[in-house]
Design an enzyme around this catalytic site. Sequence first.
Site, PDB file in Angstrom:
ATOM      1  N   HIS A 144      54.513  93.976  24.768  1.00 25.75           N
ATOM      2  CA  HIS A 144      53.329  94.755  25.149  1.00 25.75           C
ATOM      3  C   HIS A 144      53.778  95.957  25.990  1.00 25.75           C
ATOM      4  CE1 HIS A 144      49.111  95.456  26.081  1.00 25.75           C
ATOM      5  NE2 HIS A 144      49.474  95.660  27.330  1.00 25.75           N
ATOM      6  N   GLU A 178      44.534  83.591  25.770  1.00 27.33           N
ATOM      7  CA  GLU A 178      44.040  84.825  26.399  1.00 27.33           C
ATOM      8  C   GLU A 178      45.041  85.939  26.091  1.00 27.33           C
ATOM      9  OE1 GLU A 178      44.500  81.941  28.187  1.00 27.33           O
ATOM     10  OE2 GLU A 178      42.410  81.373  27.864  1.00 27.33           O
TER      11      GLU A 178
HETATM   12  C1  GRF Z   1      55.050  98.702  20.668  1.00 26.16           C
HETATM   13  O1  GRF Z   1      54.865  99.735  21.579  1.00 26.16           O
HETATM   14  C2  GRF Z   1      54.582  97.408  21.239  1.00 26.16           C
HETATM   15  O2  GRF Z   1      54.653  97.348  22.621  1.00 26.16           O
HETATM   16  C3  GRF Z   1      53.149  97.318  20.802  1.00 26.16           C
HETATM   17  O3  GRF Z   1      53.128  97.921  19.535  1.00 26.16           O
HETATM   18  C4  GRF Z   1      54.167  98.870  19.435  1.00 26.16           C
HETATM   19  C5  GRF Z   1      54.907  98.617  18.163  1.00 26.16           C
HETATM   20  O4  GRF Z   1      55.819  99.628  17.862  1.00 26.16           O
HETATM   21  N1  GRF Z   1      52.695  95.952  20.811  1.00 26.16           N
HETATM   22  P1  GRF Z   1      56.774  99.484  16.608  1.00 26.16           P
HETATM   23  O5  GRF Z   1      55.908  99.192  15.412  1.00 26.16           O
HETATM   24  O6  GRF Z   1      57.749  98.389  16.883  1.00 26.16           O
HETATM   25  O7  GRF Z   1      57.446 100.823  16.498  1.00 26.16           O
END
Ligand code: GRF
Length: 232
Positions: A144, A178
């Site tokens: 995240h 959650e």
């Molecule tokens: C990342 O920034 C991640 O934190 C979020 O979605 C994005 C995915 O990027 N959950 P990618 O598809 O790996 O380039």
Amino acid sequence: MKQDNKKYTENNLSYALNENSLISPLDSESPFFAPKIRLGILASGNGSNFEYIIKSIKKKQLNAEISILIVNNPNCLAIKKAIKYKIPYVIINHRDCNSRFEHDMLVMKKLEELSVELVVMAGWMRIVGEEIIKRFKNRLINIHPSLLPSFKGVDAIQQAIDKRVTITGCTVHYVQKEVDSGAIIIQAAVPIKEKDSKETLKTRIQNMEHIILPLAIAKVANNIRTRFKDNK
Ligand code: GRF
């Protein structure tokens, strides 16, 4: 060893520990475990994290094989990366399903069919249901783009900008019911600079994601090979 403002390199891992970033916890080495862990990667977007997992495996920093890439979006760029690196992939389009449950079950069936041991949500823009969470207890992780517990949910980078915080970052955590709330595995802090646009900040956060996600996978895989091995 003094780490501040220096490039720190050990056991083939190099971290930028300077005014741009800080990783915690920072172990001196990525844990070694054997045999190889079988990964299932879930992605919906560009797949840059997916690609860095592949690169870590190729560099032998991660003792893993990717059994499958599952995407829910037939147009996502992650598919192109799977083709480039010859990784098996499957499109399970949620739009073809009547319910979230049905989609989850198809995803879970595929993961089980291939005896996937660790599931990595690498830009999976879907909330996963309790069945998958239970089935892959301690074996389902997500990345995240914020320092959780701050800025959960969508557009975390914009949320951080809007709140005018001066440090944000990224977090790899276990998935629980959650959203963005499970136990934290590893985080990287990234300062927000005055001149940052959302795009420049996103790039620096993603650079750190590409480092911490393979590290987190190694940590969890090591746990699976030791503590949780009777949990399957
Ligand atoms: C990342 O920034 C991640 O934190 C979020 O979605 C994005 C995915 O990027 N959950 P990618 O598809 O790996 O380039």
